[in-house]
Structure formats: C-alpha cells, structure tokens
Write a protein that holds these residues in place. Structure first.
Motif, mmCIF file in Angstrom:
data_model
loop_
_atom_site.group_PDB
_atom_site.id
_atom_site.type_symbol
_atom_site.label_atom_id
_atom_site.label_comp_id
_atom_site.label_asym_id
_atom_site.label_seq_id
_atom_site.Cartn_x
_atom_site.Cartn_y
_atom_site.Cartn_z
ATOM 1 N N PRO A 131 3.737 1.383 7.857
ATOM 2 C CA PRO A 131 2.672 1.664 6.894
ATOM 3 C C PRO A 131 1.960 0.363 6.491
ATOM 4 C CG PRO A 131 4.802 1.754 5.811
ATOM 5 C CD PRO A 131 5.048 1.577 7.286
ATOM 6 N N PRO A 132 0.697 0.483 6.153
ATOM 7 C CA PRO A 132 -0.016 -0.739 5.737
ATOM 8 C C PRO A 132 0.555 -1.269 4.430
ATOM 9 C CG PRO A 132 -1.355 1.220 5.372
ATOM 10 C CD PRO A 132 -0.130 1.663 6.107
ATOM 11 N N ARG A 133 0.504 -2.558 4.288
ATOM 12 C CA ARG A 133 1.052 -3.180 3.087
ATOM 13 C C ARG A 133 0.130 -2.955 1.905
ATOM 14 N NH1 ARG A 133 3.124 -9.080 4.723
ATOM 15 N NH2 ARG A 133 2.348 -9.390 2.630
ATOM 16 N N ARG A 141 -1.106 -3.782 -2.200
ATOM 17 C CA ARG A 141 -1.548 -4.984 -2.905
ATOM 18 C C ARG A 141 -0.397 -5.593 -3.686
ATOM 19 N NH1 ARG A 141 -6.654 -3.555 -6.378
ATOM 20 N NH2 ARG A 141 -5.920 -5.491 -7.273
ATOM 21 N N GLY A 142 -0.469 -6.878 -3.914
ATOM 22 C CA GLY A 142 0.493 -7.553 -4.775
ATOM 23 C C GLY A 142 1.763 -7.958 -4.053
ATOM 24 N N ARG A 143 2.707 -8.437 -4.832
ATOM 25 C CA ARG A 143 3.978 -8.914 -4.287
ATOM 26 C C ARG A 143 4.859 -7.720 -3.949
ATOM 27 N NH1 ARG A 143 7.213 -13.972 -6.423
ATOM 28 N NH2 ARG A 143 9.123 -13.706 -5.233
ATOM 29 N N PRO A 144 5.508 -7.766 -2.790
ATOM 30 C CA PRO A 144 6.383 -6.630 -2.417
ATOM 31 C C PRO A 144 7.625 -6.597 -3.315
ATOM 32 C CG PRO A 144 6.503 -8.352 -0.764
ATOM 33 C CD PRO A 144 5.444 -8.755 -1.727
ATOM 34 N N PRO A 145 8.209 -5.421 -3.515
ATOM 35 C CA PRO A 145 9.403 -5.337 -4.378
ATOM 36 C C PRO A 145 10.597 -6.027 -3.731
ATOM 37 C CG PRO A 145 8.942 -3.229 -3.363
ATOM 38 C CD PRO A 145 7.805 -4.132 -2.998
#
Length: 186
Positions: free
Chosen positions: A166-168, A170-174
């Motif tokens: 899946p596309p990433r 927005r923001g910092r990943p968990p």
C-alpha cells in the motif's frame, strides 16, 4: 434703468499690497526687539486690512519662508525680525572653501593629478614584471569562490523502487511493536 445698473461691475475690494511688504510693515509697526511670530504678524495684517484671501495662512507661511531664505528676515526662537545691518553675513553650512590664489598671466595649467596612490618607482635596469593571472588566487591553483553546483543526473544515482504494497501515508510511520512469542509445547 435697472438693467443698466446691473451691467456695471461691482466695485472691486481694495487690493492688498504684496505679502513681503505686509510682513515688513507689521514687523516695523510693532517694533519689538524680540521680533514677531507668525500668528502675531497674521493678526496685525488682519486688523489693518480686514478682509484677506482664503489662502492667507498658506501665503503668509510661503512668503515668510521665502524671505527667511533670501535673508530679508531672520528667525530667532520662532520669531521673525529684520536682520541687523551691522551683523556679519550669515555663513553657509560646512567648511568654507580655501581662498584661491590668482595665477600670473600666461601660466599653463597641466592636467589634474589622478586619483589614488601613485605607483612605486621602477628600477630601469630590472626586467619587466611577469604578467598577472586573473583566474588563480594566491598560489593555490584553484579559482576563487564557491565551486558551481553539479547538475543532478538520473544515471549517476539510481532511485530505489518503492516496495510493493500500500502507498505510504503522510507523516512519521508508527513504531513497530515486537511480536510476543507463543509458548511452545502445547
């Protein structure tokens, strides 16, 4: 007969003298050693001549400034007065110029000196100096200043293809939580 009287122009109001004359007359009439301020001059003119033009205050200010610049009036502590005939002439701003010495007739004047520091005297027996290089600085061999930015090329730095999935967002990943191992042996 009424039409003949209406054709005649109305009598013109008495004309005022010029403003410089009015101002000087007001200063002479009051004859105060401290002089007169603008409002006192205006009141004296109004009391003497009655009706004045609508732009009286503007005209008065203009002529007072003009007379002050021409030297006809002197302003001291916001009061205008006639200049003292025995006083020395007023000097302008800055340093006065040096008096010029008259040259005898027939003297030829050469060109003025050039600006800047004169060059050092050269030894007539010494060899001529080598030509200067403009690109090189003090012996380092590199040109002066910051080097130009290199253009980005797609072949030099291959871009990694994104992983399938899946596309990433927005923001910092968990943060990934570690998986708890199930007990073995059941």
């Amino acid at each position: 007969m009424a039409t003949e009287e209406s054709n005649n122009p109305a009598p013109a109001p008495p004309s005022l003298p010029q403003y410089p004359e009015l101002i000087l007359a007001a200063i002479e009439a009051v004859n105060d050693k401290n002089g007169l301020n603008k409002s006192a001059i205006s009141k004296h003119i109004e009391s003497t001549y009655g009706e004045l033009p609508a732009a009286h205050s503007t005209l008065l200010s203009h002529h007072l400034n003009k007379m002050k610049q021409n030297g006809q009036l002197v302003m001291v502590k916001n009061n205008y007065m006639k200049p003292d005939p025995n006083a020395p002439p007023r000097r302008g701003r800055g340093r006065p110029p040096k008096p010029k010495v008259p040259l005898p007739p027939g003297t030829v004047i050469g060109p003025p000196r050039p600006r800047g520091r004169p060059p050092k005297p050269r030894d007539p027996l010494a060899p001529p100096p080598p030509p200067k290089k403009k690109a090189a600085s003090a012996g380092s061999g590199r040109p002066r200043g910051r080097p130009p930015k290199l253009a980005k090329t797609t072949a030099a730095a291959p871009v990694a293809a994104p992983a399938s999935g899946p596309p990433r967002g927005r923001g910092r990943p968990p943060k990934v939580k570690p998986a708890v191992a199930a007990p073995v042996g059941c």
